[in-house]
Write a protein that holds these residues in place. Structure first.
Motif, PDB file in Angstrom:
ATOM      1  N   SER A   7      -1.622  10.697  -7.401  1.00  0.00           N
ATOM      2  CA  SER A   7      -1.473   9.419  -6.688  1.00  0.00           C
ATOM      3  C   SER A   7      -2.265   8.142  -7.398  1.00  0.00           C
ATOM      4  O   SER A   7      -1.730   7.090  -7.090  1.00  0.00           O
ATOM      5  N   THR A   9      -5.003   6.944  -6.365  1.00  0.00           N
ATOM      6  CA  THR A   9      -5.613   6.016  -5.150  1.00  0.00           C
ATOM      7  C   THR A   9      -6.835   6.691  -4.964  1.00  0.00           C
ATOM      8  O   THR A   9      -6.915   7.808  -4.813  1.00  0.00           O
ATOM      9  N   TYR A  15      -1.699   5.746   1.845  1.00  0.00           N
ATOM     10  CA  TYR A  15      -0.966   6.739   1.880  1.00  0.00           C
ATOM     11  C   TYR A  15      -0.764   7.322   3.171  1.00  0.00           C
ATOM     12  O   TYR A  15       0.463   7.609   3.505  1.00  0.00           O
ATOM     13  N   ALA A  54       1.782  -4.920  -1.743  1.00  0.00           N
ATOM     14  CA  ALA A  54       2.204  -4.381  -2.794  1.00  0.00           C
ATOM     15  C   ALA A  54       1.681  -2.864  -2.780  1.00  0.00           C
ATOM     16  O   ALA A  54       2.556  -1.896  -3.255  1.00  0.00           O
ATOM     17  N   SER A  55       0.502  -2.673  -2.380  1.00  0.00           N
ATOM     18  CA  SER A  55       0.012  -1.304  -2.302  1.00  0.00           C
ATOM     19  C   SER A  55       0.892  -0.317  -1.445  1.00  0.00           C
ATOM     20  O   SER A  55       1.085   0.843  -1.673  1.00  0.00           O
ATOM     21  N   ARG A  57       3.987  -0.780  -0.256  1.00  0.00           N
ATOM     22  CA  ARG A  57       5.222  -0.840  -0.926  1.00  0.00           C
ATOM     23  C   ARG A  57       5.253   0.406  -2.031  1.00  0.00           C
ATOM     24  O   ARG A  57       6.136   1.098  -1.817  1.00  0.00           O
ATOM     25  N   GLN A  58       4.383   0.301  -2.836  1.00  0.00           N
ATOM     26  CA  GLN A  58       4.373   1.211  -4.036  1.00  0.00           C
ATOM     27  C   GLN A  58       3.972   2.430  -3.700  1.00  0.00           C
ATOM     28  O   GLN A  58       4.565   3.735  -3.960  1.00  0.00           O
ATOM     29  N   ALA A  61       7.383   4.096  -2.022  1.00  0.00           N
ATOM     30  CA  ALA A  61       8.332   3.940  -3.096  1.00  0.00           C
ATOM     31  C   ALA A  61       7.922   5.359  -3.884  1.00  0.00           C
ATOM     32  O   ALA A  61       8.758   6.030  -4.120  1.00  0.00           O
ATOM     33  N   ASN A  62       6.805   5.512  -4.231  1.00  0.00           N
ATOM     34  CA  ASN A  62       5.991   7.005  -4.770  1.00  0.00           C
ATOM     35  C   ASN A  62       6.635   8.248  -4.066  1.00  0.00           C
ATOM     36  O   ASN A  62       7.119   9.130  -4.642  1.00  0.00           O
ATOM     37  N   PRO A  67      12.688   2.540  -5.186  1.00  0.00           N
ATOM     38  CA  PRO A  67      11.977   1.237  -5.135  1.00  0.00           C
ATOM     39  C   PRO A  67      12.168   0.953  -3.720  1.00  0.00           C
ATOM     40  O   PRO A  67      13.011   0.974  -3.024  1.00  0.00           O
ATOM     41  N   PHE A  68      10.973   0.158  -3.249  1.00  0.00           N
ATOM     42  CA  PHE A  68      10.918  -0.241  -1.750  1.00  0.00           C
ATOM     43  C   PHE A  68      12.266  -1.300  -1.543  1.00  0.00           C
ATOM     44  O   PHE A  68      12.990  -1.104  -0.363  1.00  0.00           O
TER      45      PHE A  68
END
Length: 135
Positions: A7, A9, A15, A54-55, A57-58, A61-62, A67-68
């Motif tokens: 990930s 992160t 998450y 952004a974090s 959303r990403q 999406a992951n 994509p969001f």
């Protein structure tokens, strides 16, 4: 001891939220009704006013491999404005002093698109108006 993760992160709180959102999104994404970012926040975070930085959303999406902006529908909040405010996007002009009862303008759009000109001395904000919009 160091550990690695695919990930990438170190903050698992992001998450945790993404996993909750994915659990709501996965069974509902094939429905004919699109899932809104607001509904996703309401179900995953129990707060429809939560944002999707952004974090988040990403991470989301992951998890869902989409994509969001393709996974959910984002709507902008309408602001009903009256007074000395003009908003111009290209050749389109919204003049809140000339419109009756008032124009409905997109909240995020006002911040990121076009040119806004306002010489008001103050602002009165009414959230969730319940009166007739023509008065």
């Amino acid at each position: 001891m160091t550990t690695s993760s695919t990930s990438g992160t170190r903050d698992w709180h992001v998450y945790e939220i993404a996993i909750r959102a994915a659990c709501f999104w996965r069974p509902a994404h094939d429905s004919p009704q699109p899932i809104t970012a607001k509904a996703l926040a309401g179900n995953a975070l129990r707060n429809t006013k939560s944002t999707w930085p952004a974090s988040r959303r990403q991470a989301f999406a992951n998890l869902i491999a989409t994509p969001f902006d393709r996974a959910v529908e984002e709507t902008d909040t309408e602001l009903r404005i009256r007074g000395p405010l003009r908003w111009r996007v290209g050749s389109v002009l919204a003049d809140a002093a000339a419109c009756r009862p008032w124009p409905g303008l997109p909240a995020r759009g006002l911040r990121v698109l076009g040119i806004t000109d306002c010489d008001a001395d103050g602002i009165l904000l009414v959230e969730r108006p319940t009166t007739d919009s023509t008065t």
